[in-house]
Each structure stands twice: as C-alpha cells, then as structure tokens.
Design an enzyme around this catalytic site. Structure first.
Site, PDB file in Angstrom:
ATOM      1  CB  VAL A  25      -0.931  -0.012   1.234  1.00 41.31           C
ATOM      2  CG1 VAL A  25      -1.742   1.263   1.312  1.00 41.31           C
ATOM      3  CG2 VAL A  25      -1.835  -1.232   1.200  1.00 41.31           C
ATOM      4  CG  ASP A  26       3.837   3.892  -2.482  1.00 38.81           C
ATOM      5  OD1 ASP A  26       3.765   4.938  -1.793  1.00 38.81           O
ATOM      6  OD2 ASP A  26       4.768   3.662  -3.269  1.00 38.81           O
ATOM      7  CB  THR A  27      -0.575   6.997   0.717  1.00 36.84           C
ATOM      8  OG1 THR A  27       0.565   7.239   1.545  1.00 36.84           O
ATOM      9  CG2 THR A  27      -1.522   6.031   1.404  1.00 36.84           C
TER      10      THR A  27
END
Length: 156
Positions: A25-27
C-alpha cells in the site's frame, strides 16, 4: 482490511482479472505498478508514454493496454490500468486506493496525558495489558446500562 503502522510494510492482496497479486500500500504513488516478473505473459502491454519517478531508475516501463477489472482486499470493485516495470514488489497507488475507499486515521489516545503519566509511574507499559503478566485487558471497560433494572436484588 486494516493495518497498523509497524516495522512490517502494509501489504494487501488484490485480484486483477481473476489473478491474485500481493502489493505494498503506497499512498505516495499516483499509479499502481505491477512487477514485470509477475505480469502474465499473455496480458497485453505497451511501452509507457511517460516514465516513472520516485522508484529509482527503471529502464523498461510498460503500461497495460487495457483497463482491467480489480477486486480490492475486501472485494471492493475497481478498475486499473497499471504500469509495469522491474520492481521487487507490486505497489498499490492512489488510483486503486481511492476506489477502495482507503483512509489513513490516527485514533485519539484512550487515556489523557495526565492519566498516562500516572499509569507509567505505576509500571504500565503502552500496548501491554495491566496485571502481573501484562496480559490483562488492553482497552477500557465500558459500563453497560441495565434498562430493565434486573439483577440488582430489588424488584421494582
């Protein structure tokens, strides 16, 4: 799906066109990226018109020629046209995270700063339960209202 920030990276699974992928998960990523070695050979891809910034030097950058159906970690319906390049793991970017309804929250502390100081002086360790073996209840006990007034020993 939920993940607490720790030394472990927040990874989750997604199903794209019926195939399961695991990704970070890479915002900070605008778009989702699939590792080249995980991209099915029979799925069409094309040379990307734009490069990728922020993942180091990527010599080969592709993009899916099709918009693909995707199911998020809790079966959220979404679509994605991912980038494809040589990276060690897949990245779920904001293009998917927004469709999945992802949120970043920072919960308010359960106890006031004053009570935390008092408890720390008494030997309380944050994240551990109270008690001899630090395995007691880790969240405050909530009082339950007895609307029927039963169980107090006096009939009304």
């Amino acid at each position: 799906w939920a993940s607490q920030v720790s030394e472990n990276r927040p990874v989750c699974k997604a199903i794209i066109q019926g195939k399961q992928f695991e990704g970070l998960v890479d915002t900070g990523a605008d778009v989702s990226i699939i590792a080249l070695n995980q991209w099915p050979k029979n799925w069409p891809k094309q040379k990307a018109v734009t490069g990728l910034v922020g993942i180091g030097t990527a010599s080969e950058v592709y993009q899916s020629t099709e918009i693909l159906h995707c199911l998020g970690p809790d079966n959220q319906e979404s679509t994605v046209q991912p980038m494809i390049t040589s990276i060690p793991l897949n990245l779920w970017g904001r293009d998917l995270l927004q469709q999945w309804g992802a949120e970043i929250t920072m919960p308010a502390p359960l106890y006031s700063p004053t009570s935390q100081k008092i408890m720390t002086k008494m030997g309380y360790i944050l994240g551990k339960g109270l008690g001899k073996n630090e395995d007691g209840i880790k969240i405050p006990v909530e009082a339950k209202i007895n609307q029927k007034r039963e169980g107090i020993g006096y009939p009304f």
